[in-house]
Write a protein that holds these residues in place. Structure first.
Motif, PDB file in Angstrom:
ATOM      1  N   ASP A 134       0.834  -1.207   0.000  1.00 19.50           N
ATOM      2  CA  ASP A 134       0.000   0.000   0.000  1.00 19.50           C
ATOM      3  C   ASP A 134       0.870   1.259   0.000  1.00 19.50           C
ATOM      4  O   ASP A 134       0.565   2.241  -0.687  1.00 19.50           O
ATOM      5  CB  ASP A 134      -0.923   0.009   1.218  1.00 19.50           C
ATOM      6  CG  ASP A 134      -2.017  -1.044   1.138  1.00 19.50           C
ATOM      7  OD1 ASP A 134      -2.223  -1.599   0.043  1.00 19.50           O
ATOM      8  OD2 ASP A 134      -2.659  -1.311   2.173  1.00 19.50           O
ATOM      9  N   LEU A 135       1.948   1.202   0.775  1.00 19.89           N
ATOM     10  CA  LEU A 135       2.846   2.358   0.829  1.00 19.89           C
ATOM     11  C   LEU A 135       3.485   2.613  -0.532  1.00 19.89           C
ATOM     12  O   LEU A 135       3.539   3.756  -1.006  1.00 19.89           O
ATOM     13  CB  LEU A 135       3.927   2.115   1.886  1.00 19.89           C
ATOM     14  CG  LEU A 135       4.966   3.232   2.060  1.00 19.89           C
ATOM     15  CD1 LEU A 135       4.290   4.510   2.524  1.00 19.89           C
ATOM     16  CD2 LEU A 135       6.038   2.808   3.060  1.00 19.89           C
ATOM     17  N   LEU A 136       3.937   1.545  -1.167  1.00 21.09           N
ATOM     18  CA  LEU A 136       4.543   1.694  -2.492  1.00 21.09           C
ATOM     19  C   LEU A 136       3.528   2.185  -3.509  1.00 21.09           C
ATOM     20  O   LEU A 136       3.840   3.036  -4.347  1.00 21.09           O
ATOM     21  CB  LEU A 136       5.136   0.350  -2.940  1.00 21.09           C
ATOM     22  CG  LEU A 136       6.408  -0.093  -2.224  1.00 21.09           C
ATOM     23  CD1 LEU A 136       6.780  -1.510  -2.652  1.00 21.09           C
ATOM     24  CD2 LEU A 136       7.563   0.861  -2.518  1.00 21.09           C
ATOM     25  N   ARG A 137       2.310   1.637  -3.425  1.00 23.93           N
ATOM     26  CA  ARG A 137       1.280   2.084  -4.359  1.00 23.93           C
ATOM     27  C   ARG A 137       0.954   3.557  -4.161  1.00 23.93           C
ATOM     28  O   ARG A 137       0.816   4.322  -5.118  1.00 23.93           O
ATOM     29  CB  ARG A 137       0.013   1.243  -4.183  1.00 23.93           C
ATOM     30  CG  ARG A 137      -1.083   1.588  -5.215  1.00 23.93           C
ATOM     31  CD  ARG A 137      -2.343   0.767  -5.033  1.00 23.93           C
ATOM     32  NE  ARG A 137      -2.990   1.070  -3.767  1.00 23.93           N
ATOM     33  CZ  ARG A 137      -3.106   0.205  -2.762  1.00 23.93           C
ATOM     34  NH1 ARG A 137      -2.595  -1.015  -2.860  1.00 23.93           N
ATOM     35  NH2 ARG A 137      -3.718   0.546  -1.643  1.00 23.93           N
ATOM     36  N   ASP A 138       0.839   3.985  -2.894  1.00 22.24           N
ATOM     37  CA  ASP A 138       0.557   5.393  -2.617  1.00 22.24           C
ATOM     38  C   ASP A 138       1.696   6.285  -3.120  1.00 22.24           C
ATOM     39  O   ASP A 138       1.460   7.364  -3.669  1.00 22.24           O
ATOM     40  CB  ASP A 138       0.347   5.607  -1.120  1.00 22.24           C
ATOM     41  CG  ASP A 138      -0.936   4.962  -0.609  1.00 22.24           C
ATOM     42  OD1 ASP A 138      -1.793   4.621  -1.450  1.00 22.24           O
ATOM     43  OD2 ASP A 138      -1.066   4.778   0.619  1.00 22.24           O
ATOM     44  N   LYS A 139       2.947   5.812  -2.900  1.00 19.50           N
ATOM     45  CA  LYS A 139       4.080   6.607  -3.384  1.00 19.50           C
ATOM     46  C   LYS A 139       4.092   6.672  -4.903  1.00 19.50           C
ATOM     47  O   LYS A 139       4.367   7.730  -5.490  1.00 19.50           O
ATOM     48  CB  LYS A 139       5.394   6.009  -2.866  1.00 19.50           C
ATOM     49  CG  LYS A 139       5.660   6.309  -1.407  1.00 19.50           C
ATOM     50  CD  LYS A 139       7.058   5.865  -0.996  1.00 19.50           C
ATOM     51  CE  LYS A 139       7.379   6.306   0.426  1.00 19.50           C
ATOM     52  NZ  LYS A 139       8.742   5.917   0.843  1.00 19.50           N
ATOM     53  N   LEU A 143       3.853   9.940  -7.120  1.00 22.54           N
ATOM     54  CA  LEU A 143       4.867  10.259  -8.127  1.00 22.54           C
ATOM     55  C   LEU A 143       4.237  10.455  -9.501  1.00 22.54           C
ATOM     56  O   LEU A 143       4.616  11.356 -10.246  1.00 22.54           O
ATOM     57  CB  LEU A 143       5.918   9.147  -8.179  1.00 22.54           C
ATOM     58  CG  LEU A 143       6.882   9.078  -6.989  1.00 22.54           C
ATOM     59  CD1 LEU A 143       7.759   7.842  -7.091  1.00 22.54           C
ATOM     60  CD2 LEU A 143       7.742  10.337  -6.901  1.00 22.54           C
ATOM     61  N   GLU A 144       3.254   9.602  -9.833  1.00 18.55           N
ATOM     62  CA  GLU A 144       2.565   9.754 -11.118  1.00 18.55           C
ATOM     63  C   GLU A 144       1.850  11.083 -11.192  1.00 18.55           C
ATOM     64  O   GLU A 144       1.897  11.772 -12.220  1.00 18.55           O
ATOM     65  CB  GLU A 144       1.578   8.597 -11.307  1.00 18.55           C
ATOM     66  CG  GLU A 144       2.244   7.252 -11.584  1.00 18.55           C
ATOM     67  CD  GLU A 144       1.256   6.108 -11.566  1.00 18.55           C
ATOM     68  OE1 GLU A 144       0.050   6.369 -11.359  1.00 18.55           O
ATOM     69  OE2 GLU A 144       1.680   4.953 -11.747  1.00 18.55           O
ATOM     70  N   CYS A 145       1.196  11.467 -10.107  1.00 20.66           N
ATOM     71  CA  CYS A 145       0.502  12.760 -10.082  1.00 20.66           C
ATOM     72  C   CYS A 145       1.492  13.914 -10.177  1.00 20.66           C
ATOM     73  O   CYS A 145       1.241  14.916 -10.862  1.00 20.66           O
ATOM     74  CB  CYS A 145      -0.336  12.888  -8.809  1.00 20.66           C
ATOM     75  SG  CYS A 145      -1.741  11.775  -8.724  1.00 20.66           S
ATOM     76  N   GLU A 146       2.636  13.765  -9.474  1.00 17.93           N
ATOM     77  CA  GLU A 146       3.640  14.815  -9.501  1.00 17.93           C
ATOM     78  C   GLU A 146       4.263  14.949 -10.892  1.00 17.93           C
ATOM     79  O   GLU A 146       4.481  16.064 -11.379  1.00 17.93           O
ATOM     80  CB  GLU A 146       4.729  14.508  -8.468  1.00 17.93           C
ATOM     81  CG  GLU A 146       5.775  15.593  -8.298  1.00 17.93           C
ATOM     82  CD  GLU A 146       5.238  16.885  -7.703  1.00 17.93           C
ATOM     83  OE1 GLU A 146       5.976  17.879  -7.721  1.00 17.93           O
ATOM     84  OE2 GLU A 146       4.075  16.896  -7.224  1.00 17.93           O
ATOM     85  N   ILE A 147       4.526  13.803 -11.530  1.00 17.74           N
ATOM     86  CA  ILE A 147       5.075  13.841 -12.889  1.00 17.74           C
ATOM     87  C   ILE A 147       4.077  14.486 -13.842  1.00 17.74           C
ATOM     88  O   ILE A 147       4.444  15.304 -14.693  1.00 17.74           O
ATOM     89  CB  ILE A 147       5.434  12.417 -13.356  1.00 17.74           C
ATOM     90  CG1 ILE A 147       6.665  11.907 -12.590  1.00 17.74           C
ATOM     91  CG2 ILE A 147       5.716  12.391 -14.859  1.00 17.74           C
ATOM     92  CD1 ILE A 147       6.952  10.442 -12.793  1.00 17.74           C
ATOM     93  N   ALA A 148       2.792  14.103 -13.692  1.00 19.30           N
ATOM     94  CA  ALA A 148       1.758  14.689 -14.557  1.00 19.30           C
ATOM     95  C   ALA A 148       1.666  16.197 -14.339  1.00 19.30           C
ATOM     96  O   ALA A 148       1.530  16.970 -15.293  1.00 19.30           O
ATOM     97  CB  ALA A 148       0.413  14.020 -14.274  1.00 19.30           C
TER      98      ALA A 148
END
Length: 388
Positions: A134-139, A143-148
């Protein structure tokens, strides 16, 4: 095992059709976990559809109705429950049953009769793994949102930079401001129409067309290097002046190449921008400039811009000429098929005449814009008269 507070407790769903087994499991787990109890696979699925989502499911394999395998399969095809780890409870620990269990998505097996220490250690281990997942998925989601977000910012900065550079060229040109907006959209309309054409389909995908749209406004950036007395002359240029004017193609490519040099690497839309700036005055028959390229030797981006640029120049008013009607301009475009312009691009224009007219109307220049240009050129003429 140390007892946790209620707010810290993980939720475990226990599914077993034997009441005594549910009671045993509840006794072993209740001090440290929040429990959801279900007496069958059907009851479990119903609870999950309307209640809290557990952190882990303990699932009996041998049940009437939906057995553990079918229940697990249904859990794994549901997006809401597919990531919840399932530990099978079974009286049969042979390899065949274990293989089937792992195939349908179980993460572990606990064999009945259940050892309390084994139960607690297996449950604790799987909950720890789930927390890490869950932690990795949240990270990853972050990260995907930040990259977008950063990608949107880069695109926005690129668009603003292009608009600023194109506007700089336009402020020194006798052409009117919306010329940039119109030609950009003419080019896009032509490219989208030709995307399925056998000659162009390999090149004109969504990505290329988007780059083309971004690059088009820089087609005349080289005009910032043309002297005012030539660039703003309200009449026909002399042969010598025309030769100087033609250098805007070379100057435009050089200016964009300078941007790339400052960046230290190539950006794809600037590669197209260089093509357009340098070659949009080339002609299909080789009679254009600056290199006299012909046919497919002229980059596709420049061939598209050539038609868009000429059409807009013909229908647009200038201080030294009246605008040409769409009909007259389109006749000249059609007459240039195979000489000035790529024949297939002219055919596309012929089918898009209504769209070209709509673009021209929507992005038409205002009277105020035309008057401003007239005042600018009048001021330049007065300066030249005083100097003479």
């Amino acid at each position: 095992m140390k007892s946790a507070t209620t707010s810290d407790k993980a939720t475990i769903m226990v599914v077993d059709d034997t009441p005594s087994m549910l009671e045993i499991l509840a006794h072993l787990l209740e001090p440290d976990f929040r429990l959801l109890l279900a007496s069958s696979g059907e009851v479990a699925l119903a609870l999950l559809a309307h209640g809290d989502m557990p952190d882990l499911i303990l699932l009996d394999v041998e049940m009437d109705g939906l057995d553990g395998y079918l229940t697990c399969e249904m859990l794994k095809i549901n997006a809401a429950t597919r990531d919840v780890p399932v530990i099978f409870l079974t009286s049969h620990s042979d390899e065949e049953n274990e293989a089937r269990g792992f195939e349908v998505g179980a993460v572990d097996f606990i064999t009945k009769p259940i050892s309390p220490s084994t139960l607690v250690s297996r449950v604790t281990a799987q909950l720890a793994l789930k927390r890490m997942r869950d932690l990795l998925r949240d990270k990853n989601t972050y990260l995907e949102c930040e990259i977008a977000r950063r990608t949107r910012e880069v695109v926005a900065v690129q668009s603003v930079a292009i608009a600023a550079m194109a506007s700089l060229a336009e402020t020194r040109d006798s052409e009117t401001g919306n010329h940039i907006l119109r030609t950009q959209r003419y080019v896009k309309a032509l490219a989208e129409h030709l995307r399925d054409h056998p000659r162009f389909s390999a090149q004109l995908d969504d990505y290329y067309i988007d780059l083309l749209f971004k690059s088009a406004p820089l087609h005349d950036i080289g005009k910032v290097g043309i002297p005012d007395h030539i660039l703003l002359k309200p009449g026909k240029l002399t042969p010598q002046e025309m030769e100087i004017m033609k250098t805007h193609a070379v100057k435009g490519r050089a200016a964009i190449a300078k941007m790339e040099q400052m960046l230290g690497y190539q950006i794809e839309f600037l590669v197209l921008a260089k093509e357009i700036a340098f070659s949009h005055h080339e002609k299909w028959d080789g009679s254009g400039y600056p290199l006299g390229l012909s046919g497919d030797g002229v980059p596709l981006s420049a061939r598209l811009m050539a038609l868009a640029d000429v059409y807009d120049a013909l229908i647009s008013p200038r201080v030294y000429k009246k605008p040409m009607s769409h009909e007259a301009a389109s006749n000249l475009i059609l007459a240039g098929r195979g000489t000035h312009f790529d024949p297939d691009i002219v055919d596309a224009f012929d089918q898009l005449q209504g769209e070209f007219q709509a673009i021209a109307r929507f992005y038409g220049d205002t009277d105020a814009e035309l008057e401003q240009k007239a005042r600018l050129i009048g001021s330049l003429e007065s300066q030249e008269s005083r100097q003479a």
